[in-house]
Write an enzyme that holds these catalytic residues in place. Structure first.
Site, short mmCIF file in Angstrom:
data_model
loop_
_atom_site.label_atom_id
_atom_site.label_comp_id
_atom_site.label_asym_id
_atom_site.label_seq_id
_atom_site.Cartn_x
_atom_site.Cartn_y
_atom_site.Cartn_z
CE1 TYR A 1 -12.30 -2.85 7.87
CE2 TYR A 1 -14.57 -2.93 8.66
CZ TYR A 1 -13.66 -3.01 7.62
OH TYR A 1 -14.09 -3.24 6.34
CE LYS B 1 14.63 -18.19 1.01
NZ LYS B 1 14.91 -18.34 -0.41
#
Length: 766
Positions: A40, A95
């Site tokens: 970051y 899925k």
């Protein structure tokens, strides 16, 4: 399993140990302040600036290139219909899970709360920069057609509505192979399509792309045959309207060569099948119940080639054979779309793969002597390890050839190696073990069935058809626990201490005493031993009253092993019993031995352990690539501990030169292919992926497998007993329900293999 049990199990599965089926994990180090400063602020500014200067660098510095969105609005979820976006989320998470375990693609499910086509499209377009591809799912027709068409036109990343194209691709491959077997031409066959939804329309379009003639196709919806003179036909249906003067499925089936079912159960009668042409091809793909029952169909027509959507019959048309690998290939060349050329390439690759020799691992997984191209094998099996290295390559090459690949692959051999490395990141071996056990379940006694977790495992193996459990323990406790977990199946319960078992107990005691009377065992002592569950259970196996045994949940390993060694004993020509654990890891299954019995084996014993472990790996369909571990590398230490490993390797090389084994070797060199190749290119293991580790002593083996299990949450299957004369296995103290279930599957397979060897031996004598 009853519907109520299934409901409770499914809800518990999705809720515990934490809600949902997927999570996000970091891929970079984050332990130090420096790591966080790179992840970051301030370090993250650098990739941001690089991407701002060149948008394509987003693939270089972020996860976009391996990230697919699974997007729905919940308007056509499975067979449940329009249940809304929130209710569709479990399916979309499922899925995403399939994307990961079959093709190592990261996936995020997104459920949109809108039925407005324009809003749906606009929302997907707005979020598209996040993803490398879009998988549309469970959107009702006809909106699904427009949504996919427009998104493909307006986005520069792969978009596919799997409900349309997944079934089309898999069934087209199966159809090409079925036509090959029946010696029929796709241009000439008469095809009946039952159903006119998204999947049916896409299937028919793809069949046409491969040469099917429009004049030979009849499509039927809920109102009957779609004829050109019918009013109010959508543009999708109008494309397949027939000029033939027929109104019903019965009429359409007369002299038809092919039936494609994407509709409802039990629509096709035996009479309809009998009216079809010679060598009919019937794909009854309604799920879970096909348009005609498989067994009824093959009884009705001996010349039929039959496929369904079910896994319990040959020729399963399963979308998982397609979408993970199609997206894999598309992502890897940064395709801007999934076009017809790529879909057709996937079809051809699936069809061609079916005609190749099937790996022994696949035969073993499905309990077949030899799967071979023919009426009962027209499409690959989902467990086929070649899928990951075949379908993506075909799709990627088609993307390059058709001009939609932004990052063409230059070295296809290297790409294939990369794909194979991705194939080890799931628990395929667990599914394979369960499936194989189910093919011929055996009677297994659970010696500690009056403990809840053991009984739960027995319930699962019964419900799943993995084994026929026999429950050993305090009968009243077992009955109470059965009631608590709603295990209402009529299974045999035996209390070794009860009056009901006295006759059998005395019979077992007599046998035990006769075998052990010269080893200090008295008849009274034998009677006393038979009141103990492990002695009683072991005698059940010895006398053939059950096929195998599971124990160890409540007692220390040596305590359980003692009666097993006394009553079961070693197999012929086995000097030492040993154990192997199979660990499911990101690199694939690892076989670790010895993990439970031999404290400090000699070089001869190490060689025997290695040979038995190799036999286990081979039995389960894996080629053993074995490293004999030590703290030294190829003679770098003269200490006796290292020397015994060297001597064991020398014995193996002399007695079994075809075995891929080497050492002594440190574990990092064994598992790091590049490091081993660079430092020890002379090794038998150089350039190979090690999957079997033989430890120099019990401490190292036991500690390692438990560290892997706890720190990396690797699933452990074992310790698997090697060298006993019967199929008896001891789980670790406090084993989980899943571990007991997996060990039961191993025990069943152990029995199956012993029966197979005995049968082959008898044939050889004849």
């Amino acid at each position: 399993m009853s519907n109520e049990k299934l409901r409770i199990e499914a809800l518990n599965y999705h809720e515990y140990p934490q809600p949902g089926k997927i999570k996000i994990v970091p891929t970079k180090p984050y332990a130090t302040q420096r790591d966080l400063g790179l992840a970051y602020s301030p370090g993250v500014a650098e990739p941001c600036l690089a991407i701002a200067a060149n948008k394509d660098d987003v693939y270089k510095y972020t996860s976009k290139g391996n990230l697919v969105a699974v997007i729905t609005n919940g308007t056509a979820v499975l067979g449940l219909g329009d249940i809304g976006p929130e209710a569709s989320k479990p399916v979309m998470e499922g899925k995403s899970l399939l994307f990961k375990i079959f093709a190592d693609i990261d996936s995020i499910d997104i459920e949109l709360d809108t039925k407005d086509v324009d809003k749906f499209i606009e929302t997907v377009k707005i979020m598209a920069p996040t993803f490398g591809g879009i998988n549309l799912e469970d959107i009702k027709a006809p909106e699904a057609f427009e949504i996919e068409r427009r998104l493909k036109e307006e986005l520069d990343i792969p978009v596919m509505h799997d409900d349309q194209h997944g079934t089309a691709i898999i069934s087209a491959a199966a159809l090409l192979n079925a036509l090959e077997i029946t010696k029929k031409k796709i241009e000439e066959v008469r095809i009946v399509i039952s159903g006119a939804g998204a999947a049916a329309i896409s299937c028919t379009k793809l069949y046409k792309a491969f040469g099917a003639s429009a004049k030979n196709i009849v499509m039927i919806d809920s109102k009957g045959v779609i004829r050109s003179d019918r009013d109010n036909l959508s543009s999708e249906k109008l494309e397949f309207a027939t000029d033939r003067k027929i109104d019903t499925l019965d009429e359409a089936m007369v002299d038809a060569d092919v039936f494609i079912g994407l509709s409802v159960a039990d629509l096709v009668s035996p009479e309809m099948l009998l009216s079809m042409a010679k060598d009919p091809i019937v794909f009854a793909m309604a799920n879970p119940d096909p348009e005609i029952d498989y067994n009824l169909a093959i009884r009705t027509r001996k010349d039929i080639i039959m496929a369904t959507g079910r896994s319990d019959f040959p020729n399963q048309v399963n979308n998982v054979l397609g979408f993970p690998f199609i997206f894999r290939g598309a992502l890897d060349v940064r395709a801007t779309k999934i076009n017809e050329e790529m879909k057709m390439a996937a079809v051809k690759a699936l069809a061609d793969l079916t005609r190749e020799s099937v790996p022994e691992q696949v035969n073993i997984a499905y309990g077949e002597t030899r799967l071979a191209f023919g009426k009962d094998y027209i499409i690959p099996k989902p467990f086929d390890p070649r899928l990951i290295s075949s379908i993506p390559i075909a799709v990627a090459k088609a993307a390059v050839a058709s001009g939609v690949a932004k990052m063409p692959i230059k070295d296809w051999d290297k790409y294939k190696e990369e794909l194979l490395l991705r194939s080890g990141n799931d628990n395929k071996i667990v599914r394979m073990l369960h499936n194989r056990a189910k093919l011929n379940p055996k009677k297994i006694v659970f010696a500690e069935a009056d403990h809840l977790d053991v009984l739960k495992a027995a319930q699962i193996v019964f419900d799943e058809g993995i084994a026929i459990p026999v429950l050993l323990g305090h009968k009243e406790t077992i009955l109470e626990l059965k009631k608590e977990i709603e295990f209402d199946a009529d299974v045999l319960i035996i209390d070794p201490k009860s009056k009901e078992t006295k006759a059998k107990r005395d019979q077992y005691a007599t046998k035990y005493w006769e075998n052990r009377k010269r080893s200090g065992v008295t008849y009274y002592g034998a009677q006393s031993k038979m009141r103990e569950r492990n002695y009683y259970g072991a005698m059940m196996v010895t006398e053939g009253d059950v096929d195998g045994m599971i124990s160890g949940y409540t007692r220390a390993y040596p305590t359980v092993a003692k009666p097993i060694f006394e009553l079961i004993g070693k197999a012929h020509n086995v000097k030492k019993v040993a154990t192997v654990n199979i660990m499911t890891t990101d690199r694939g299954p690892l076989f670790l031995a010895d993990t439970a019995i031999n404290i400090n084996p000699t070089s001869e014993e190490l060689a025997d352990i290695a040979q038995m472990t190799a036999n286990v790996a081979t039995t389960l369909g894996f080629e053993p690539i074995m490293a004999m571990l030590s703290y030294s590398n190829f003679g770098s230490s003269a200490h006796a501990n290292a020397a015994k490993v060297r001597d064991a390797v020398a014995l193996l090389h002399a007695n079994n030169p075809s075995l891929v084994v080497d050492g002594e070797l440190q574990s990092d060199f064994a598992l790091n292919t590049e490091l081993l190749q660079s430092k020890f290119p002379f090794s038998k293991l150089a350039g190979k992926k090690v999957n079997t580790l033989i430890f120099p002593n019990l401490e190292s083996g036991n500690i390692t497998y438990k560290l892997l299990k706890e720190l990396h949450k690797s699933e452990s299957i074992g310790p698997i007993m090697m060298g006993l004369s019967k199929a008896v296995h001891i789980v670790q103290l406090g084993a989980s329900v899943n571990e007991i279930v997996n060990m039961t599957a191993i025990t069943v397979i152990d029995v199956q293999e012993r029966e197979k060897r005995k049968k082959n031996k008898s044939k050889a004598k004849i």
